[in-house]
Enzyme design. Structure first.
Site, PDB file in Angstrom:
ATOM      1  CG  ASP A  79      -8.932   8.206 -25.099  1.00  0.00           C
ATOM      2  OD1 ASP A  79      -8.547   8.653 -26.140  1.00  0.00           O
ATOM      3  OD2 ASP A  79      -8.225   7.968 -24.195  1.00  0.00           O
ATOM      4  N   GLY A  80     -13.478   9.238 -24.857  1.00  0.00           N
ATOM      5  CA  GLY A  80     -14.873   8.937 -24.965  1.00  0.00           C
ATOM      6  C   GLY A  80     -15.418   9.303 -26.124  1.00  0.00           C
ATOM      7  CG  ASN A 153     -11.531   1.340 -25.022  1.00  0.00           C
ATOM      8  OD1 ASN A 153     -10.422   1.164 -25.827  1.00  0.00           O
ATOM      9  ND2 ASN A 153     -11.376   2.224 -24.268  1.00  0.00           N
ATOM     10  CG  ASP A 154     -14.032  -1.861 -21.947  1.00  0.00           C
ATOM     11  OD1 ASP A 154     -15.325  -1.331 -22.151  1.00  0.00           O
ATOM     12  OD2 ASP A 154     -13.235  -1.089 -21.306  1.00  0.00           O
ATOM     13  CB  ALA A 195      -9.967   1.316 -21.282  1.00  0.00           C
ATOM     14  CE1 TYR A 196     -13.891  -0.568 -14.359  1.00  0.00           C
ATOM     15  CE2 TYR A 196     -15.521  -1.104 -15.941  1.00  0.00           C
ATOM     16  CZ  TYR A 196     -15.166  -1.163 -14.536  1.00  0.00           C
ATOM     17  OH  TYR A 196     -16.034  -1.349 -13.447  1.00  0.00           O
ATOM     18  CB  ALA A 197      -9.339  -4.538 -19.106  1.00  0.00           C
ATOM     19  CG  LEU A 198      -4.207  -0.288 -16.746  1.00  0.00           C
ATOM     20  CD1 LEU A 198      -3.003  -1.532 -16.949  1.00  0.00           C
ATOM     21  CD2 LEU A 198      -3.770   0.745 -17.406  1.00  0.00           C
ATOM     22  CB  SER A 199      -9.181   0.401 -13.562  1.00  0.00           C
ATOM     23  OG  SER A 199      -8.860   1.520 -14.368  1.00  0.00           O
TER      24      SER A 199
END
Length: 301
Positions: A79-80, A153-154, A195-199
């Site tokens: 994904d990166g 993504n963010d 992504a990061y928001a889920l974490s």
């Protein structure tokens, strides 16, 4: 999910990108080149990809040459890698699809073990197409633009050093929302909700919804929670002059800049959308189950 499912255009020329210095993908890239030669489909491999991975092909070109020549972009990696290239390709209306050679692979749909059959179907016009929107953030200080970029993504505001909280204010459409002391804030698209928001405790959002997520990171209050707003709103985050260390801003975890006191971050939806292709058997919820290790369906016995 609003994904178009019909006979689509065939592709005539493919731009190939891969994660640099990641030798695990060399054989996959070489097999893709062999397939395209066999199918008599023209291609250009990004020059840096071919050079870094020592792939022998004369059909190489710069990102600009690929944009001007090819009608499909194929990204091999995780994904990166997908985010790195998709951010640029979204500006030029070029459809994109990924081959998963990373870990989770939310954005890279093609299984390397099934690449020949799947890729052949796609170039022949048998695929699903979905539009994903991106966001852009411009950093402004005293009325002057300092930096501007986009993210699929963010966009994340975070401390310049570990274990240092930062202070900032958030306005939406010129209306004050809150001031906050925290480890930062994540502004995420529906694509970035896994992504990061889920974490950080944010919700999973269907990718066709026209919304943005504001997800605080370890706020110094028990009542500050993620909120969902319209993606047509404009967000302005203003840094406090009480921050002892300069915070930083990241775009999809890639490009990062150091901020200064009284910087204002203006975030809004990018006008151009990303055309993301999927194999014909793509299923959003099956992807969530597989990637997030959700339980399987209960069956009667």
């Amino acid at each position: 999910m609003r994904i178009r499912n019909s006979m689509n255009k065939k592709f005539q020329s493919i731009g190939i990108f891969g994660k640099h210095s990641y030798t695990n993908i060399k054989k996959t890239l070489e097999s893709i080149v062999d397939m395209l030669n066999k199918w008599q489909i023209s291609y250009l491999m990004e020059s840096e990809t071919a050079t870094d991975l020592n792939i022998e092909t004369s059909k190489t070109g710069s990102l600009e040459q690929i944009i001007n020549t090819c009608d499909l972009a194929l990204i091999v990696g995780g994904d990166g890698s997908f985010l790195k290239y998709a951010r640029h390709l979204s500006l030029y209306d070029i459809p994109v699809i990924g081959v998963n050679k990373g870990n989770l692979g939310f954005l890279t749909d093609i299984n390397p073990n099934e690449i020949e059959d799947t890729l052949h179907e796609i170039v022949e016009g048998h695929y699903l197409i979905e539009e994903r929107f991106l966001i852009q953030a411009e950093v402004i200080n005293n009325g002057k633009s300092k930096y501007k970029s986009n993210a699929l993504n963010d966009i994340v505001l975070f401390p310049g050093e570990l274990a240092h909280m930062i202070e900032f204010e958030v306005h939406i459409n010129n209306q004050f929302v809150y001031s906050q002391r925290s480890d930062g804030i994540i502004t995420a698209t529906p694509t970035g909700s896994t992504a990061y928001a889920l974490s950080a405790g944010g919700p999973i959002v269907q990718t066709n919804l026209n919304v943005l997520l504001l997800v605080p990171m370890f706020p110094h209050t028990l009542t500050n929670r993620p909120i969902t707003i319209s993606a047509d709103d404009e967000i302005v985050i203003t840094l406090s002059n009480h921050n002892k260390k300069p915070p930083r801003l990241s775009y999809d975890g890639k490009s990062q800049i150091t901020l200064e006191t009284n910087d204002c971050i203006h975030i809004k939806k990018q006008p151009q959308k990303l055309k993301l292709l999927h194999p014909k058997n793509y299923n959003y919820y099956e992807t969530l189950r597989r990637k997030l290790s959700w339980g399987t369906q209960i069956t009667k016995t």
